[in-house]
Motif scaffolding. Structure first.
Motif, short mmCIF file in Angstrom:
data_model
loop_
_atom_site.label_atom_id
_atom_site.label_comp_id
_atom_site.label_asym_id
_atom_site.label_seq_id
_atom_site.Cartn_x
_atom_site.Cartn_y
_atom_site.Cartn_z
N LYS A 36 0.82 -1.21 0.00
CA LYS A 36 0.00 0.00 0.00
C LYS A 36 0.85 1.27 0.00
CE LYS A 36 -1.66 -1.20 4.10
NZ LYS A 36 -0.59 -2.12 4.59
N GLY A 73 5.49 0.01 10.67
CA GLY A 73 5.41 1.22 11.48
C GLY A 73 6.68 1.98 11.68
N GLY A 129 6.50 -0.70 5.17
CA GLY A 129 6.18 0.02 3.94
C GLY A 129 6.97 1.31 3.84
N ARG A 130 6.63 2.25 4.71
CA ARG A 130 7.23 3.58 4.64
C ARG A 130 8.76 3.55 4.68
NH1 ARG A 130 4.37 8.09 6.52
NH2 ARG A 130 3.11 6.63 7.75
N GLU A 144 5.92 -6.18 8.52
CA GLU A 144 5.25 -5.63 7.32
C GLU A 144 5.66 -4.17 7.18
OE1 GLU A 144 1.07 -8.10 8.04
OE2 GLU A 144 1.24 -6.01 8.66
N SER A 178 1.71 3.70 12.27
CA SER A 178 2.74 4.01 11.29
C SER A 178 3.54 5.24 11.74
CB SER A 178 2.03 4.30 9.97
OG SER A 178 2.90 4.16 8.89
N TYR A 195 3.13 6.35 0.46
CA TYR A 195 1.81 6.96 0.58
C TYR A 195 1.74 8.29 -0.18
CZ TYR A 195 1.95 3.46 4.22
OH TYR A 195 2.11 2.27 4.89
N ASP A 206 2.82 -7.60 2.04
CA ASP A 206 1.66 -7.40 2.90
C ASP A 206 0.61 -6.66 2.09
OD1 ASP A 206 -0.09 -6.55 5.02
OD2 ASP A 206 1.05 -4.69 5.13
N TYR A 233 -3.09 14.85 6.89
CA TYR A 233 -2.55 14.62 8.24
C TYR A 233 -1.68 15.79 8.73
CZ TYR A 233 -2.79 9.89 6.10
OH TYR A 233 -3.13 8.76 5.41
N ARG A 292 -0.74 13.82 1.80
CA ARG A 292 -0.36 13.72 3.21
C ARG A 292 -0.42 15.07 3.97
NH1 ARG A 292 3.77 12.23 5.20
NH2 ARG A 292 2.88 10.80 6.71
N1 LLP Z 1 0.69 -3.53 8.08
C1 LLP Z 1 -0.57 -3.06 8.18
C2 LLP Z 1 -1.64 -3.97 8.60
C3 LLP Z 1 -0.83 -1.71 7.88
O1 LLP Z 1 -2.06 -1.25 7.98
C4 LLP Z 1 0.24 -0.86 7.48
C5 LLP Z 1 0.00 0.54 7.15
C6 LLP Z 1 1.53 -1.40 7.37
C7 LLP Z 1 1.71 -2.74 7.69
C8 LLP Z 1 2.71 -0.60 6.92
O2 LLP Z 1 3.07 0.38 7.82
P1 LLP Z 1 4.39 1.28 7.59
O3 LLP Z 1 5.60 0.38 7.76
O4 LLP Z 1 4.33 1.86 6.24
O5 LLP Z 1 4.31 2.30 8.65
N2 LLP Z 1 -1.27 6.90 4.65
C9 LLP Z 1 -0.62 7.08 5.93
C10 LLP Z 1 -0.08 5.80 6.48
C11 LLP Z 1 -1.14 4.73 6.61
C12 LLP Z 1 -0.58 3.42 7.06
C13 LLP Z 1 -1.57 2.35 6.82
N3 LLP Z 1 -1.15 1.06 7.24
C14 LLP Z 1 0.48 8.10 5.77
O6 LLP Z 1 0.63 8.64 4.67
O7 LLP Z 1 1.17 8.43 6.72
#
Ligand code: LLP
Length: 385
Positions: A48, A227, A267-268, A265, A190, A363, A67, A309, A305
């Motif tokens: 995502k 996160g 992403g960012r 998992e 996140s 994102y 993921d 946010y 973003r």
């Molecule tokens: N796993 C799950 C179940 C999630 O919902 C997410 C992100 C991740 C992993 C990945 O998290 P990361 O490593 O990227 O923090 N659009 C928002 C962030 C939304 C995050 C949604 N879920 C932004 O631009 O800050």
């Protein structure tokens, strides 16, 4: 920050577009896999964050899983060549069609978010003579100390099965013959920058995992979600997240049983810093109250973003180093929140200058929309420039 070579190279390219620094992407992936590999951890890229096909191609080379949070994401991952046995599928609102598709693909695990969903997956699997592998997504009630809109693991969020409900879930499992609980899953939010939060998460996970085992449930994997933050304030000095400390925390604090695997998992922290939104200045204007605005050809439809946010992204003018003026930087969409930054100091800026909005790889393009019937942003890759 003047960058004449870059400005020269892109002079015939229509803006706005996402520019991806492929070298930085590879440096990040190398560091990520090196640090997670030390402990045999499994990382699933959170698609995502960015599903650009070229980025997926590069990420795939590092043997990561994926993921996903929708059937289309599962399809996208499979079409990009990721093996189904490394795909996890979360989301509070999986539709029947999405579940059926993922069942047919035989993915590694459904991260299941409610008691009702367990029943639906069980019955769809039964109709197809299949057994679905499930990780229960537990809401551990941990405050991630991040922006309220991207916090997911507190008791009143919609995500996961509440830990107070686990007894009922276990009783329910006796009757569900077409699901196999193989793990537990957590994702608390996140852009988490306080490493203590992950330490605290480990403690909660230990307690919950122990509890499951006491009840006789054999968990072959634990998934702690994503996160990890990136540095939006000072991206040039901190292009790669602190994977070393992050994975070390889990290695030191999370108790795994022999043979149990630990999954992440992210992403960012994988793609955030390699992407920059490149835009041209359209107009300069001064409001009645004396505020100076720069209107650029990127807007909230390419990067939502800041509007959604109040997120901060570092902004630089790549084509001017003349003087210093305080500006608001805004896009052209008909919404007052379509502002990238307020009261920031930039060199004196004129029509046609190139503006770079940093740390936009995660994102950014994945949340782009066609509001106001604007075009979706294009991608330009550093190694093709
Ligand atoms: N796993 C799950 C179940 C999630 O919902 C997410 C992100 C991740 C992993 C990945 O998290 P990361 O490593 O990227 O923090 N659009 C928002 C962030 C939304 C995050 C949604 N879920 C932004 O631009 O800050």
């Amino acid at each position: 920050m003047l960058n004449e070579t870059f400005v020269q190279k892109i002079k015939n390219i229509k803006t706005p577009f996402y520019y991806y620094d492929m070298e930085l992407l590879h440096t990040t992936l190398k560091k990520l896999t090196e640090e997670s590999g030390k402990y045999g951890f499994h990382v699933h890229y959170a698609l995502k964050a960015n599903f650009d096909p070229r980025l997926l191609q590069e990420i795939r080379q590092y043997d990561l899983g994926v993921d996903c949070v929708s059937g289309n994401e599962v399809r996208c991952a499979i079409e990009a060549g990721f093996p189904a046995e490394k795909i996890v599928f979360a989301g509070v609102g999986k539709s029947d069609d999405e579940i059926i598709y993922a069942l047919e693909q035989n993915i590694f695990s459904f991260n299941c978010e409610s008691r009702e969903e367990l029943e639906v997956i069980n019955s769809l699997a039964a109709q197809r003579n299949k057994t679905a592998r499930i990780a229960l997504r537990i809401n551990p009630d941990v405050d991630p100390h991040t922006h309220q809109h991207i916090s997911t693991g507190k008791a009143d969020n919609k995500f996961g099965i509440s830990y107070t409900e686990i007894d009922e879930v276990l009783a329910q499992l006796q009757t569900l013959n077409n699901i196999n609980i193989t793990g537990i899953h957590f994702h608390i939010g996140s852009q988490i920058s306080q490493m203590k939060v992950f330490e605290y998460l480990c403690k909660r996970v230990n307690t919950i995992a122990e509890w499951f085992e006491e009840k006789g449930l054999n968990l072959s994997h634990i998934n702690v979600g994503g996160g990890l933050s990136i540095n939006y304030e000072n991206p040039d000095a901190n292009p790669v997240s602190n994977f070393k400390e992050y994975f070390e925390i889990f290695a030191q604090n999370l108790h795994l049983r022999p043979g149990q695997t630990l999954h992440f998992e992210l992403g960012r922290s994988v793609v955030g810093q390699c992407g920059t939104l490149i835009s041209r200045v359209l107009y300069n204007k001064t409001t009645g109250s004396g505020k100076r605005f720069i209107i650029i050809d990127a807007s909230m439809t390419e990067l939502i973003r800041p509007a959604l946010y109040q997120a901060h992204h570092a902004i630089v003018n790549l084509s001017s180093d003349q003087g210093a003026i305080t500006y608001n930087v805004a896009g052209g969409v008909c919404e007052s929140t379509d502002v990238f930054a307020k009261d920031i100091v930039l060199p004196e800026t004129k029509r046609g200058d190139i503006i770079a909005i940093k740390s936009a790889g995660a994102y950014g393009s994945s949340m782009a929309s066609r509001y106001n019937l604007r075009n979706l942003p294009a991608s330009v890759y550093s190694d093709k420039l």
